[in-house]
Structure formats: C-alpha cells, structure tokens
Design a protein around this motif. Sequence first.
Motif, PDB file in Angstrom:
ATOM      1  N   SER A 143      13.066   4.272  78.597  1.00 32.82           N
ATOM      2  CA  SER A 143      13.452   4.171  77.193  1.00 32.82           C
ATOM      3  C   SER A 143      13.472   2.708  76.760  1.00 32.82           C
ATOM      4  CB  SER A 143      14.836   4.791  76.983  1.00 32.82           C
ATOM      5  OG  SER A 143      15.237   4.680  75.635  1.00 32.82           O
TER       6      SER A 143
ATOM      7  N   GLY B  34      10.720   0.889  76.533  1.00 31.47           N
ATOM      8  CA  GLY B  34       9.513   0.235  77.024  1.00 31.47           C
ATOM      9  C   GLY B  34       9.726  -0.507  78.327  1.00 31.47           C
TER      10      GLY B  34
ATOM     11  N   TYR C 240       5.797  -0.359  76.801  1.00 29.16           N
ATOM     12  CA  TYR C 240       5.003   0.794  76.415  1.00 29.16           C
ATOM     13  C   TYR C 240       3.523   0.602  76.739  1.00 29.16           C
ATOM     14  CZ  TYR C 240       9.074   2.065  73.567  1.00 29.16           C
ATOM     15  OH  TYR C 240      10.336   2.390  73.136  1.00 29.16           O
TER      16      TYR C 240
ATOM     17  N   ARG D 260       2.691   4.993  71.495  1.00 29.05           N
ATOM     18  CA  ARG D 260       3.173   4.115  72.563  1.00 29.05           C
ATOM     19  C   ARG D 260       4.102   4.938  73.442  1.00 29.05           C
ATOM     20  NH1 ARG D 260       3.056   1.125  67.840  1.00 29.05           N
ATOM     21  NH2 ARG D 260       1.793  -0.769  67.918  1.00 29.05           N
ATOM     22  N   TRP D 261       3.858   4.936  74.758  1.00 27.73           N
ATOM     23  CA  TRP D 261       4.665   5.756  75.651  1.00 27.73           C
ATOM     24  C   TRP D 261       5.119   4.944  76.863  1.00 27.73           C
ATOM     25  CZ3 TRP D 261       3.497   6.619  80.751  1.00 27.73           C
ATOM     26  CH2 TRP D 261       2.196   6.328  81.168  1.00 27.73           C
TER      27      TRP D 261
ATOM     28  N   PHE E  83       9.056   8.812  77.294  1.00 21.44           N
ATOM     29  CA  PHE E  83       9.542   8.336  75.999  1.00 21.44           C
ATOM     30  C   PHE E  83       8.349   7.847  75.184  1.00 21.44           C
ATOM     31  CE2 PHE E  83      12.915   7.816  79.090  1.00 21.44           C
ATOM     32  CZ  PHE E  83      13.989   8.413  78.451  1.00 21.44           C
ATOM     33  N   PHE E  84       8.400   8.086  73.865  1.00 21.20           N
ATOM     34  CA  PHE E  84       7.246   7.719  73.049  1.00 21.20           C
ATOM     35  C   PHE E  84       7.679   7.453  71.612  1.00 21.20           C
ATOM     36  CE2 PHE E  84       7.807  12.067  71.885  1.00 21.20           C
ATOM     37  CZ  PHE E  84       7.253  12.215  70.624  1.00 21.20           C
ATOM     38  N   LEU E  85       6.818   6.772  70.881  1.00 18.22           N
ATOM     39  CA  LEU E  85       6.937   6.625  69.434  1.00 18.22           C
ATOM     40  C   LEU E  85       5.534   6.575  68.851  1.00 18.22           C
ATOM     41  CD1 LEU E  85       6.283   3.353  69.021  1.00 18.22           C
ATOM     42  CD2 LEU E  85       8.672   3.161  69.696  1.00 18.22           C
TER      43      LEU E  85
ATOM     44  N   GLU F  25      12.076   6.250  68.576  1.00 15.90           N
ATOM     45  CA  GLU F  25      11.692   6.708  69.916  1.00 15.90           C
ATOM     46  C   GLU F  25      12.212   8.122  70.165  1.00 15.90           C
ATOM     47  OE1 GLU F  25      11.769   4.283  73.925  1.00 15.90           O
ATOM     48  OE2 GLU F  25      13.636   5.420  73.720  1.00 15.90           O
ATOM     49  N   ASP F  26      11.365   8.927  70.788  1.00 14.77           N
ATOM     50  CA  ASP F  26      11.727  10.288  71.167  1.00 14.77           C
ATOM     51  C   ASP F  26      11.231  10.514  72.590  1.00 14.77           C
ATOM     52  OD1 ASP F  26      12.703  12.828  71.079  1.00 14.77           O
ATOM     53  OD2 ASP F  26      11.534  13.479  69.348  1.00 14.77           O
ATOM     54  N   GLY F  27      11.455  11.702  73.134  1.00 13.00           N
ATOM     55  CA  GLY F  27      11.035  11.960  74.504  1.00 13.00           C
ATOM     56  C   GLY F  27      10.654  13.408  74.730  1.00 13.00           C
TER      57      GLY F  27
ATOM     58  N   THR G  91       6.533   3.402  61.450  1.00 18.98           N
ATOM     59  CA  THR G  91       6.716   3.698  62.870  1.00 18.98           C
ATOM     60  C   THR G  91       7.900   4.637  63.033  1.00 18.98           C
ATOM     61  OG1 THR G  91       5.844   1.529  63.502  1.00 18.98           O
ATOM     62  CG2 THR G  91       7.122   2.725  65.160  1.00 18.98           C
TER      63      THR G  91
END
Length: 258
Positions: free
Chosen positions: A94, A96, A98, A89-90, A124-126, A141-143, A138
């Motif tokens: 930050s 969402g 997403y 999910r991106w 940003f994604f997870l 969140e990172d980027g 899950t």
Amino acid sequence: MSFKDKLIIPGLAAIVALILLLLILTVGDTLVTQAAFSGQAASTGNYFSAADSFQVPEQPVISDISPVATCDGATVSWNTNLAADSVVRWSYTSGGPYTTLSDSNPVLTHSILVPGLASGTTVFFLVSSTTADGYSSTSIEDGFMTLEGGKPNLSLSQASSFWSSYDDYIDGLLSVEYRISNHGGADAFPVTIIDAHNTNGVLFLDSSPWEADIPAGGYSPFVFRYLISPMVTGFDSTIYATAQDPCGAVYSYPGPHP
C-alpha cells in the motif's frame, strides 16, 4: 452716514466677467468628473469582458472502477465522462512503489490488463486518466486479491436410495441421491461427473455428464438412476469425477478414469 452710502455696486462688466468665470469652473469640474467616471466605466467594462471569455478547465470524472482478478493477473476497468487515456499503477505494498501500465488511446471506457501477478495475493492499485488538453484525474488507492489455486478437497456421500414410482420398482430403476462436498483447498468450478463403474451387472443410466460449481465449504446434491436385475440385492458404484480450480488446473477423483 448710512449703510446705503457705503455699499459699492459693481459695474456690469465686472458682473459678466464673474458669471463667465463661474461657468468655466463649473464646466471644467463637470468635464473632469465625467472623464473620471468614463475611465471607471471603461475599466469595469474590460473586466467583465475578460470574465465572459474565460472558460473553467474540465477534468475527467472517473467512475465504475472494477478489478476482475484471476490466479495470475487482473483486468482493471473504469469509465470517464471525457475521452482520456488509461493508466493503472499497482503494487503489492500500500502506497507503492508502483508499477505503471498505460494505454494512450483516448476513450470513455477503459480497460487495462495487469499480468504476472502472484496467486492468492493482495494487490493495491489506482487508476488515472488524462485528456488531450492535459487535464487529469486520479482515483484513491484500492485493492483486490488474486485467486488461489490448489486441489479442491472433495468427498462423495450417499444420502438416500429409493424407487421413484411403482413402475420404476417393477422395471428395476433405482434412484440414488448423492452429495458432493467441498471441504476446502480451493473452489471447484466446475465439478463434472463423467462415469460410474458398478458391480453385479448394474447399469448406470445417466449418460450425460453432471456439472456443478462447488465453492470451498459448499456442497451439491444430485440423483443418479441405475438399472438393477431382479436378483441383485446390493452393488458397489465407483463414481469418477473431475474438478477444476480457479487457476484452471484439473484434478481427477478418486483418480484417473480407467
């Protein structure tokens, strides 16, 4: 009158009846007590039997998350200890909302391509993975930032010229050290020198293209050799090069090669 005279001794039949009554009461209490403990033991046994057959569900463990960005996309990879599906999910924001990309194949090594991203932008994604039994994990969140293109701002300067040996001097083989500097705009991967045009009949001896990666703010030195006639005291050399930015665009320096 004495106490002995007052004492009434029960008959034998009465004594036997009393003993039988006591035995019945004692046996009855024992049976009740045994029944109570038997019931408790049976209940305890059923409890442990249920615990022995119970299995704690195992969730997949996500590790080694690695986004590799390009100018207009990224590939997000990770591993799990159990075979599971792959979901990324991106978002440009930050938290969402997403956009979701997924692959339902159960694997241990996961890789999802995220296409169509803007260049030079933070994303940003997870990631998450779910096993066939429905247990999932899950990541937080990172980027990452996509690469940014554009023409590298390159310049060429001469550092020194010299005869490498006495034999080179006799043969007219002059070595010239140059430096290509990248003053910004974008990384240059790679810079390729393809040719040199010289005046006064001077020949450029290095026929193989020279290449180097020069990031923005960096530089790279190189040495070329020229064959010079005995009467030549000076000459001009126009060096032609190309550079590719991180997005794959190619630029020519100082202009198109004639």
